[in-house]
Each structure stands twice: as structure tokens, then as C-alpha cells.
Design an enzyme around this catalytic site. Structure first.
Site, PDB file in Angstrom:
ATOM      1  N   LYS A  22       0.849  -1.212   0.000  1.00  0.00           N
ATOM      2  CA  LYS A  22       0.000   0.000   0.000  1.00  0.00           C
ATOM      3  C   LYS A  22       0.876   1.252   0.000  1.00  0.00           C
ATOM      4  CE  LYS A  22      -1.732   1.649   4.049  1.00  0.00           C
ATOM      5  NZ  LYS A  22      -1.515   3.079   4.296  1.00  0.00           N
ATOM      6  N   ASN A  23       1.889   1.283   0.857  1.00  0.00           N
ATOM      7  CA  ASN A  23       2.672   2.507   1.043  1.00  0.00           C
ATOM      8  C   ASN A  23       3.714   2.733  -0.045  1.00  0.00           C
ATOM      9  OD1 ASN A  23       1.085   3.124   3.187  1.00  0.00           O
ATOM     10  ND2 ASN A  23       2.588   2.568   4.754  1.00  0.00           N
ATOM     11  N   CYS A 116      -4.892  12.549  12.925  1.00  0.00           N
ATOM     12  CA  CYS A 116      -5.674  11.317  12.917  1.00  0.00           C
ATOM     13  C   CYS A 116      -5.544  10.716  14.321  1.00  0.00           C
ATOM     14  CB  CYS A 116      -5.161  10.359  11.841  1.00  0.00           C
ATOM     15  SG  CYS A 116      -3.535   9.742  12.203  1.00  0.00           S
ATOM     16  N   ARG A 121       0.266  14.637  13.149  1.00  0.00           N
ATOM     17  CA  ARG A 121       0.722  14.379  11.783  1.00  0.00           C
ATOM     18  C   ARG A 121       0.985  15.679  10.993  1.00  0.00           C
ATOM     19  NH1 ARG A 121      -1.064   9.145  10.522  1.00  0.00           N
ATOM     20  NH2 ARG A 121       0.510   9.122   8.877  1.00  0.00           N
ATOM     21  N   ASP A 305       4.587   0.632  12.344  1.00  0.00           N
ATOM     22  CA  ASP A 305       3.390  -0.020  11.790  1.00  0.00           C
ATOM     23  C   ASP A 305       3.265  -1.476  12.227  1.00  0.00           C
ATOM     24  OD1 ASP A 305       3.429   1.705   8.571  1.00  0.00           O
ATOM     25  OD2 ASP A 305       2.898   2.331  10.588  1.00  0.00           O
ATOM     26  N   ARG A 399      -8.593  -0.332   4.809  1.00  0.00           N
ATOM     27  CA  ARG A 399      -7.708   0.663   4.203  1.00  0.00           C
ATOM     28  C   ARG A 399      -6.373   0.038   3.816  1.00  0.00           C
ATOM     29  NH1 ARG A 399      -6.574   5.988   7.233  1.00  0.00           N
ATOM     30  NH2 ARG A 399      -5.321   6.089   5.363  1.00  0.00           N
TER      31      ARG A 399
HETATM   32  C1  EPZ Z   1       4.248   7.036   6.599  1.00  0.00           C
HETATM   33  O1  EPZ Z   1       3.441   8.054   7.148  1.00  0.00           O
HETATM   34  C2  EPZ Z   1       3.336   5.842   6.431  1.00  0.00           C
HETATM   35  N1  EPZ Z   1       2.246   6.167   5.506  1.00  0.00           N
HETATM   36  C3  EPZ Z   1       2.768   5.441   7.790  1.00  0.00           C
HETATM   37  O2  EPZ Z   1       2.008   4.284   7.608  1.00  0.00           O
HETATM   38  C4  EPZ Z   1       3.929   5.115   8.730  1.00  0.00           C
HETATM   39  O3  EPZ Z   1       3.427   4.811   9.990  1.00  0.00           O
HETATM   40  C5  EPZ Z   1       4.865   6.321   8.812  1.00  0.00           C
HETATM   41  O4  EPZ Z   1       5.314   6.679   7.489  1.00  0.00           O
HETATM   42  C6  EPZ Z   1       6.091   6.049   9.667  1.00  0.00           C
HETATM   43  O5  EPZ Z   1       6.787   4.962   9.146  1.00  0.00           O
HETATM   44  C7  EPZ Z   1       2.508   6.144   4.168  1.00  0.00           C
HETATM   45  O6  EPZ Z   1       3.618   5.873   3.725  1.00  0.00           O
HETATM   46  C8  EPZ Z   1       1.354   6.473   3.268  1.00  0.00           C
HETATM   47  P1  EPZ Z   1       6.245  10.359   8.664  1.00  0.00           P
HETATM   48  P2  EPZ Z   1       4.003   9.572   7.193  1.00  0.00           P
HETATM   49  O7  EPZ Z   1       6.117  11.635   7.905  1.00  0.00           O
HETATM   50  O8  EPZ Z   1       4.864   9.834   6.013  1.00  0.00           O
HETATM   51  C9  EPZ Z   1       6.561  13.672  12.014  1.00  0.00           C
HETATM   52  C10 EPZ Z   1       0.179   2.913   7.810  1.00  0.00           C
HETATM   53  O9  EPZ Z   1      -0.131   2.305   8.820  1.00  0.00           O
HETATM   54  N2  EPZ Z   1       6.469  14.640  10.905  1.00  0.00           N
HETATM   55  O10 EPZ Z   1       7.394   9.455   8.340  1.00  0.00           O
HETATM   56  O11 EPZ Z   1       2.849  10.468   7.426  1.00  0.00           O
HETATM   57  C11 EPZ Z   1       5.298  12.856  12.204  1.00  0.00           C
HETATM   58  O12 EPZ Z   1       4.381  13.543  13.030  1.00  0.00           O
HETATM   59  C12 EPZ Z   1       0.599   4.346   7.908  1.00  0.00           C
HETATM   60  O13 EPZ Z   1       0.251   2.427   6.655  1.00  0.00           O
HETATM   61  C13 EPZ Z   1       6.619  15.998  11.188  1.00  0.00           C
HETATM   62  O14 EPZ Z   1       6.802  16.394  12.339  1.00  0.00           O
HETATM   63  O15 EPZ Z   1       4.910   9.531   8.484  1.00  0.00           O
HETATM   64  C14 EPZ Z   1       5.827  11.587  12.859  1.00  0.00           C
HETATM   65  O16 EPZ Z   1       5.990  11.826  14.240  1.00  0.00           O
HETATM   66  C15 EPZ Z   1       0.261   4.912   9.256  1.00  0.00           C
HETATM   67  N3  EPZ Z   1       6.559  16.897  10.155  1.00  0.00           N
HETATM   68  C16 EPZ Z   1       7.211  11.405  12.219  1.00  0.00           C
HETATM   69  O17 EPZ Z   1       7.557  12.683  11.666  1.00  0.00           O
HETATM   70  C17 EPZ Z   1       6.344  16.498   8.855  1.00  0.00           C
HETATM   71  O18 EPZ Z   1       6.307  17.376   7.957  1.00  0.00           O
HETATM   72  C18 EPZ Z   1       7.261  10.384  11.094  1.00  0.00           C
HETATM   73  O19 EPZ Z   1       6.200  10.689  10.229  1.00  0.00           O
HETATM   74  C19 EPZ Z   1       6.184  15.112   8.595  1.00  0.00           C
HETATM   75  C20 EPZ Z   1       6.257  14.210   9.624  1.00  0.00           C
END
Ligand code: EPZ
Length: 423
Positions: A22-23, A116, A121, A305, A399
């Protein structure tokens, strides 16, 4: 809303096919915005998030023929570069149309993704990176409004590794003028997969999958034909299901090479895992599992995850396991639901102490995010034979997991979908 009914006491035996990731599919679908012509995606999983992304691409003006595992995207030169709140609120990953729209059409209006269940996020890293490439960005009435006649290559240093932030910037840089260097990137396999697709499209991407990525932007990119890599989190989830319920299952096309941290922890707990050709065999006999400590981290560390799923496994292990969640601020929503099934779990901030060896009993439980919902199905599997668990609001599960109840039933689990269960 549907529910999944699980009765316990069954060992799992047989074969589970692992679907496309998916990702990986989500950013690659967004990458189709970078070119004209017809792109073909193969091995795409049949998931709600794929439907949502297809609907978003159609809203933007693309013609999408989504029949998983095949998805065709037909791109003309016209587009409506606006991603509305109604679609973005269904799936935060919609933010990944921002980079491609800006790079290809010079403007974009994308709803700020809400938070969420698992955390606020923010997307500040996405916006900071695009501004470094020359974009003018403002936030107006809940929308990100971005403009730039032509993005220009630059160096972008992420404050923290962000998966979709890295992916958004890779796609934007692929059509920017000149060379971009992204530093402190996310190293997830799905980032590496996007790099392969952008190279197929004619960009020059070097280092995807490491913490520094170089991208030579091009004036235009070509459509692509690509088979999506297998889903490491789906595979890891079924590894835990077999470890928890007991059994002997072959996971077809499981990407073992992307699961090193998960496999190491499962082996440490006493689960047998071995490669058989392009598949992976998972076995767990009668011997009790050992409690092990887990701390989530960016790849190649232990994936957030997989945290909820491992928590259920530790409920059936001998001893107390310490699970620390370092990525998201609120990713223990499955704990109160597991407690309703008899689990003994103490939470202290971002750390949970799971006291194993306590039998779980059936209950009606509520899914909150897709990985938590998977963990509740696994919890149902480990209850006794006459116990029944209904996992409500299973749209969360849909999802990210393709026909989970069927894949489990095909290896002997008693799992059925209850249509329209109030929840
Ligand atoms: C991706 O989300 C995945 N989704 C998530 O999978 C996964 O849990 C996550 O990466 C972490 O591995 C997809 O790839 C579609 P991040 P993402 O940006 O990109 C902070 C699932 O279950 N952050 O790597 O949204 C954020 O709050 C989903 O399939 C900022 O502060 O995660 C978090 O604490 C859930 N500012 C950390 O970084 C930003 O601009 C990592 O988030 C972006 C992120």
C-alpha cells in the site's frame, strides 16, 4: 459498518499470498501526475486507500481504470490542481499530490491533512522542502496554496526523517531545473521503490533508500509500467498472526529482506522463520514464546506499523515486555481495547509494559487505526476455542489489508465478515 467476527483456538496451516505494498502504491499513483500518457501499475492491492487515491486523481482530471491488481492512469495535459478536504480527510497520504502538481503545473491547492487517531501528523517538512525549491506557499482557510513557475534544484535537509515528506520532495525535484540533494531522508523500502519508478520515468535519482538522495530534474518525464513491491507490513502482520495463534504457514512473495528488524525480534521470541524460494515459512510450535523489548524507529529500525501487532504477541508470551513507541505521539489506542479482552498492559507515556501469559477472552472491540485493527483480529485468534471477538469499524482494516478475513480463513482461522454491524 462491517465487523469481523473471530473465534479462537485454531492453529494456522497453509499458504497466505502477500499483496503489493500500500505505502509504495500510494506515492507511485501520485507520480503519474508528473507525466502525460498512460501509466500502468501492476500488483496493486485492492484497498480503500487505493480507491481514495484513484478518486483523487480523477478529481484532478486524470482518467483512472482501477481494477486491482492492475491500475491504468491516463494523463492528458489538462488538470485541476486542487485536492479537496472531502478527499484528503479520508487519507492523509493525499498530501503527496502536492509535490507533483506544483512541479508539473506550477500551482496546487491541497487541503491540509487533518491529524488522525495516532497523532497530529504535521506536514511542515513537506512545505519547508518545497519552499527550498522555490515555491511560494501559504495556508488559507485550511488549504495549502503553493505556486512556482519552475522549481529549481537545491539542498533540503529534513529536521526528521519523514516517509511521505521524502517522497513528496523526490517527485517535485524530478521536474525541477537542476540538481536537488535531500538530506536526512526516510530510508523505508517504499521510498526506494519510488526512486525506481522515477528513474523509469526518465529522472536521475540516486540514493533512494539511504539518508541522502540526489535527483537530477528533467524538463519532462515519461509514463511508466511498474509492478509494485510486496507489502512488508502485511507480511509482518501475518508472521505475528502465525506466531500468536501457533501453526505453520508459507507467506508467498513475502519481502524478507525488508523485515530484518521484525524477523530478528520474532526469532528472539522463539518463532521459526526461514526463506523458501521467494516465500517465507513461519512456524510456531507448542513451546511458549519469550517476552522481548521493542522500541519503534525509522527504517531499518523496528517499524511503528508493526507495534500494535507485536503487543498482542507479547500478551501470549511468558514474562513482561517493554514496548516504546517513538514515532507517533498517540499510537497505543489498541491498549484499552486489548484490556477489554483481559490483557494486562500498563502504559507510562510512550512506553507500554505488557504482562504476558494472561489468557485473552472474546469481546466486542473497536478498531481505531489500520494497524490497531489488525492487532485486534490477531487478539481474537489467540482466545480459546469457544471465545468470540467482533472487531467493529473494520473500514480501518480495509484501508490497508486486502481481504484479511479470507486470507486467514484460508489457513484455518474462524474469521468471517459481518455486514453492517453497528459499531
Ligand atoms: C508514513 O506516514 C506511512 N504512511 C505510515 O504508515 C507510517 O506509519 C509512517 O510513514 C512512519 O513509518 C505512508 O507511507 C502512506 P512520517 P508519514 O512523515 O509519512 C513527524 C500505515 O499504517 N512529521 O514518516 O505520514 C510525524 O508527526 C501508515 O500504513 C513531522 O513532524 O509519516 C511523525 O511523528 C500509518 N513533520 C514522524 O515525523 C512532517 O512534515 C514520522 O512521520 C512530517 C512528519
Amino acid at each position: 459498518m462491517d465487523a469481523i467476527r473471530v473465534r479462537g483456538g485454531r492453529r494456522l496451516e497453509g499458504i497466505i499470498p502477500i499483496s503489493g505494498a500500500k505505502n509504495a502504491a500510494l506515492p507511485i499513483l501520485c507520480a503519474t501526475l508528473l507525466s502525460d500518457g498512460e501509466s500502468l501499475l501492476r500488483n496493486v492491492p485492492a484497498l480503500r486507500d487505493i480507491d481514495t487515491t484513484s478518486a483523487l486523481l480523477r478529481f484532478l482530471g486524470r482518467k483512472v481504470d482501477a481494477s486491482p491488481p492492475l491500475v491504468r492512469v491516463f494523463a492528458g495535459s489538462d488538470v485541476r490542481p486542487e485536492a479537496p478536504y472531502e478527499l484528503v480527510k479520508q487519507m492523509r497520504a493525499s498530501i503527496m499530490v502536492l509535490g507533483p502538481l506544483l512541479a508539473r503545473f506550477g500551482r496546487a491547492k491541497v487541503s491540509l491533512p487533518g491529524g488522525c487517531q495516532i497523532g497530529s501528523r504535521p506536514v511542515d517538512q513537506h512545505l519547508k522542502g518545497l519552499e527550498a525549491l522555490g515555491a511560494t506557499i501559504s495556508v488559507q482557510r485550511g488549504y495549502i496554496v503553493a505556486e512556482c513557475k519552475r522549481l529549481r534544484g537545491n539542498e533540503v535537509v529534513f529536521d526528521i526523517p519523514t516517509v511521505t515528506g521524502t517522497e513528496n520532495l523526490m517527485m517535485a525535484a524530478a521536474l525541477a531545473k537542476g540538481r536537488t540533494t535531500l538530506v536526512n531522508c526516510a530510508r523505508e523500502p517504499e521510498v526506494e521503490e519510488l526512486g525506481r519508478v522515477l528513474n523509469k520515468m526518465g529522472a536521475i535519482v540516486d540514493g533512494a533508500g539511504t539518508d541522502v538522495i540526489h535527483i537530477e530534474g528533467r524538463d519532462e518525464l515519461a509514463p511508466f509500467d511498474h509492478a509494485i513491491v510486496a507489502d512488508r507490513i502485511e507480511a509482518g502482520t501475518y508472521m505475528v498472526a502465525v506466531a500468536a495463534a501457533g501453526g505453520d504457514v508459507l507467506l508467498e512473495n513475502a519481502p524478507l529482506e525488508y523485515l530484518e528488524a521484525v524477523v530478528a525480534k520474532l526469532r528472539q521470541a522463539g518463532v521459526e522463520i526461514g526463506r523458501e524460494g521467494s516465500s517465507v515459512r513461519v512456524r510456531r510450535g507448542e513451546k511458549p514464546l519469550r517476552a522481548i523489548d521493542i522500541t519503534t524507529a525509522p527504517h531499518p529500525g523496528f517499524p511503528t506499523d508493526m507495534q500494535a501487532q507485536m503487543m498482542v504477541l507479547m500478551c501470549v508470551a511468558q514474562g513482561t515486555a517493554r514496548i516504546a513507541e517513538t514515532i507517533f505521539e498517540n499510537r497505543f489506542m489498541h491498549v484499552p481495547e486489548l484490556r477489554r479482552m483481559g490483557a494486562m498492559i500498563d502504559v507510562d507515556g510512550h512506553t507500554a509494559h505488557v504482562h504476558g501469559g494472561v489468557p485473552l477472552t472474546g469481546a466486542k472491540v473497536m478498531a481505531t487505526d489500520l494497524r490497531a485493527s489488525a492487532s485486534l483480529v490477531i487478539a481474537g485468534l489467540v482466545t480459546a476455542e469457544n471465545e468470540e471477538t467482533d472487531v467493529l469499524r473494520v473500514y480501518h482494516l480495509d484501508r490497508g489489508y486486502e481481504h484479511m478475513e479470507t486470507k486467514l480463513a484460508n489457513v484455518g482461522a474462524d474469521t468471517t465478515r459481518i455486514k453492517g454491524e453497528a459499531g
